[in-house]
Enzyme design. Structure first.
Site, mmCIF file in Angstrom:
data_model
loop_
_atom_site.group_PDB
_atom_site.id
_atom_site.type_symbol
_atom_site.label_atom_id
_atom_site.label_comp_id
_atom_site.label_asym_id
_atom_site.label_seq_id
_atom_site.Cartn_x
_atom_site.Cartn_y
_atom_site.Cartn_z
ATOM 1 N N LYS A 76 0.843 -1.206 0.000
ATOM 2 C CA LYS A 76 0.000 0.000 0.000
ATOM 3 C C LYS A 76 0.875 1.252 0.000
ATOM 4 O O LYS A 76 1.866 1.324 0.736
ATOM 5 C CB LYS A 76 -0.897 -0.026 1.241
ATOM 6 C CG LYS A 76 -1.902 1.123 1.323
ATOM 7 C CD LYS A 76 -2.749 0.970 2.589
ATOM 8 C CE LYS A 76 -3.817 2.025 2.694
ATOM 9 N NZ LYS A 76 -4.610 1.886 3.948
ATOM 10 N N SER A 151 -9.682 1.750 3.317
ATOM 11 C CA SER A 151 -8.862 2.514 2.407
ATOM 12 C C SER A 151 -7.870 1.683 1.587
ATOM 13 O O SER A 151 -7.389 2.150 0.549
ATOM 14 C CB SER A 151 -8.084 3.566 3.201
ATOM 15 O OG SER A 151 -7.164 2.940 4.073
ATOM 16 N N SER A 175 -9.722 -0.663 7.452
ATOM 17 C CA SER A 175 -9.158 -0.461 6.112
ATOM 18 C C SER A 175 -8.473 -1.668 5.495
ATOM 19 O O SER A 175 -8.120 -1.641 4.314
ATOM 20 C CB SER A 175 -8.172 0.706 6.118
ATOM 21 O OG SER A 175 -8.861 1.927 6.113
#
Lengths: 475, 97
Positions: A76, A151, A175
């Protein structure tokens, strides 16, 4: 196409010569480019990944490889990787190049995993749909009109679409678990402090956790045991020993499983309720002890979560001022207008909204009414879990109240968006680990996630329970 | 409790954000909606509850005060929007606002 059920099998195939690591990496690179419409990656390290594949293939041949040798993993884009961009999917960091590597990422590299690229996410990890990215939304591979969740939407989508073997995400209020549920993969948020946060761009420092996405429990367990442990660069990282989770997936004792009634109330989609109830019945038949429990402060979790995380975020994001790194506006006449113009143009609207809310709740006159109050309720929420875990080993809930929603469906109503995290924020408030596993599809053929929660530092129980449930469901 | 537009302007100033007309309006509306929602915390009596600031309550961590290498100057300046050989450059501070 590759045919291996987990990393250990992949490694065996490489050792026996059945699988070429370089071909495997090229295969993933091709899939990434064939699936560019998903917008899962902010950057792909093509040349580097191929070079690494050659190098690691040689190491394997020489028998000098690490335990994750050849695992192709995406990271990420809020985690630092030296000499690569870390953008946090924000305009303010669009041109930022990392000058060091996050501990969790370094530990993967030290075990010879191959970092294939950085994945798209909500800006500064703030969001539940991956629509708040300066690079545009990520699409759910199961249905491209729908969000992948957020997210860590890019990481979840990349694993679900088989663009890599596994991925790292971060979880501040769901997330990792929520996008794992929306995309139909496994996602684990470890105990707070289990994995060093060094090199993770801070959102809410007392909530942030780094964890894996994978297509099988074994890989998730191997990644977690690799990235966990004490790190002198993060004083909140725990020095408790790290168990070898991946070698303890099978256990003979049947765990006691708690079902909290508050997670099955109004707002839970009927297909999800049915799928979870079916899973519970199967567990009962197979000898698991199922106990009804109560977590009485559940209805206060979202309010508590948003007050505390926005407060922490407003403080953490004060560093982006156009001075030492990041975007600087060129329209200013003095220092204070340089700060204001740079921040106003650099941040997207959800980030600004959260900075505003956080600044408000910390401001003179409101601190006690909002921030202090929320910290007190945080203790009540944690106490609920402490009580529950005196009775049960793990808690079983749905991961999300609905399956993946459509792109644009909730983007104009922040409160509705926040409420999609209703079952996941509690784990971050209490600092406990949680895992989401795919247990079926709804009537639209969208994946349904089942969440398991355990007491702090009891990830081993989560893996065991998740493994049993997946075995029961698929048997 | 409700937030006025004037308060929102003050909060933006504290947060060093310059908001556009439409953002001021939108955030006033949305923050009020969110603050209405969080009002529900007042249903709970927390008079005797100790605030929890960290989910894993540990002791302070100490280390020896040893000199260790840190980021060198060139690296530290690498991402600077404006710099000279040794420093970050910013607009004139004295005489400004």
């Amino acid at each position: 196409m590759h045919h291996y059920k987990n990393h250990s099998e992949k490694l065996k195939q490489i050792i026996s010569g059945k699988l070429s690591l370089k071909e495997n990496v090229k295969h993933f690179l091709k899939r990434i480019s064939d699936h560019s419409h998903l917008n899962a990656f902010n950057e792909v390290f093509e040349q580097e990944a191929i070079q690494q594949a050659e190098l690691i293939q040689q190491k394997i041949k020489d028998g000098k490889h690490g335990k994750l040798a050849g695992l192709v993993i995406a990271v990420k884009d809020v985690l630092q990787l030296k000499d690569h961009k870390t953008t946090c999917s924000s305009n303010i960091l669009k041109n930022f190049t990392s000058i060091y590597t996050a501990t969790a990422v370094q530990k993967l590299i030290d075990e010879d995993a191959i970092i294939i690229g950085k994945t798209n996410c909500d800006e500064f990890a703030m969001g539940s749909s991956n629509e708040n990215s300066v690079f545009g939304p990520v699409r759910n591979p199961v249905d491209t009109e729908r969000v992948p969740g957020g997210s860590s939407g890019g990481s979840a989508a990349a694993v679900a679409a088989e663009l890599c073997d596994a991925a790292l995400g971060t979880d501040t209020g769901g997330s990792i678990r929520q996008p794992a549920a929306f995309c139909g993969v496994i996602g684990l948020k470890p105990t707070y402090g289990r994995v060093s946060r060094f090199g993770l761009t801070a959102f809410a420092s007392s909530f942030d956790s780094i964890g894996p996405f994978a297509n099988n429990i074994h890989d998730a367990a191997m990644i977690l045991e690799t990235i966990s442990g004490k790190d002198e660069k993060d004083s909140t990282s725990s020095d408790l020993p790290v168990p070898f989770y991946s070698t303890r997936l099978d256990q003979s004792d049947k765990l006691k499983i708690g079902i909290p009634k508050e997670y099955f109330g109004e707002g839970l989609a009927s297909d999800i309720r049915t799928a979870i109830e079916n899973a519970i019945s199967k567990l009962k038949i197979n000898g698991f002890e199922i106990i009804d429990i109560s977590l009485p402060h559940t209805e206060y979790t979202i309010a508590t979560y948003y007050l505390l995380t926005t407060a922490e975020a407003s403080s953490n994001l004060a560093r982006y001022d156009g001075t030492r790194f990041g975007y600087r506006s060129d329209e200013f006449d003095a220092l204070s207008s340089m700060y204001k113009k740079s921040r106003s143009k650099g941040f997207g609207s959800e980030v600004k909204r959260r900075i505003m809310l956080g600044t408000y709740v910390l401001s003179a006159g409101y601190y006690d009414a909002y921030y202090r109050k929320a910290q007190k309720v945080r203790r009540l929420i944690k106490n609920d879990f402490d009580e529950a875990f005196k009775q049960v080993d793990v808690i079983l809930t749905p991961t999300t109240p609905t399956t993946a929603f459509k792109i644009g469906e909730k983007s104009n109503d922040p409160l509705q968006m926040y409420l999609s995290d209703i079952y996941t924020t509690s784990a971050n408030l209490a600092g406990i680990p949680g895992i989401s596993i795919p247990i079926g599809k709804d009537s639209y053929n969208l994946p349904i996630g089942l969440q398991l929660l355990a007491n702090q530092f009891e990830e081993a129980k989560l893996f065991q329970a998740a493994n049993s449930i997946l075995n029961e469901i698929h048997s | 409790m409700s937030v006025t537009r004037k308060e929102i302007e003050h909060i933006a100033e504290l947060a060093r954000l310059q908001l556009k007309e439409n953002e001021l309006e939108e955030y006033t509306l949305q923050l009020n909606k969110i603050l209405d929602y969080v009002e529900k915390l007042n249903e709970l009596d927390t008079k005797n509850v100790k605030p929890l600031s960290h989910p894993v309550e540990g002791e302070n961590v100490f280390r020896e005060d040893e000199l260790k290498p840190s980021v060198d100057r060139e690296e530290a300046l690498k991402n600077a929007p404006s710099k000279n050989d040794e420093f970050f450059k910013v607009p004139k501070v004295i005489g400004g606002d």
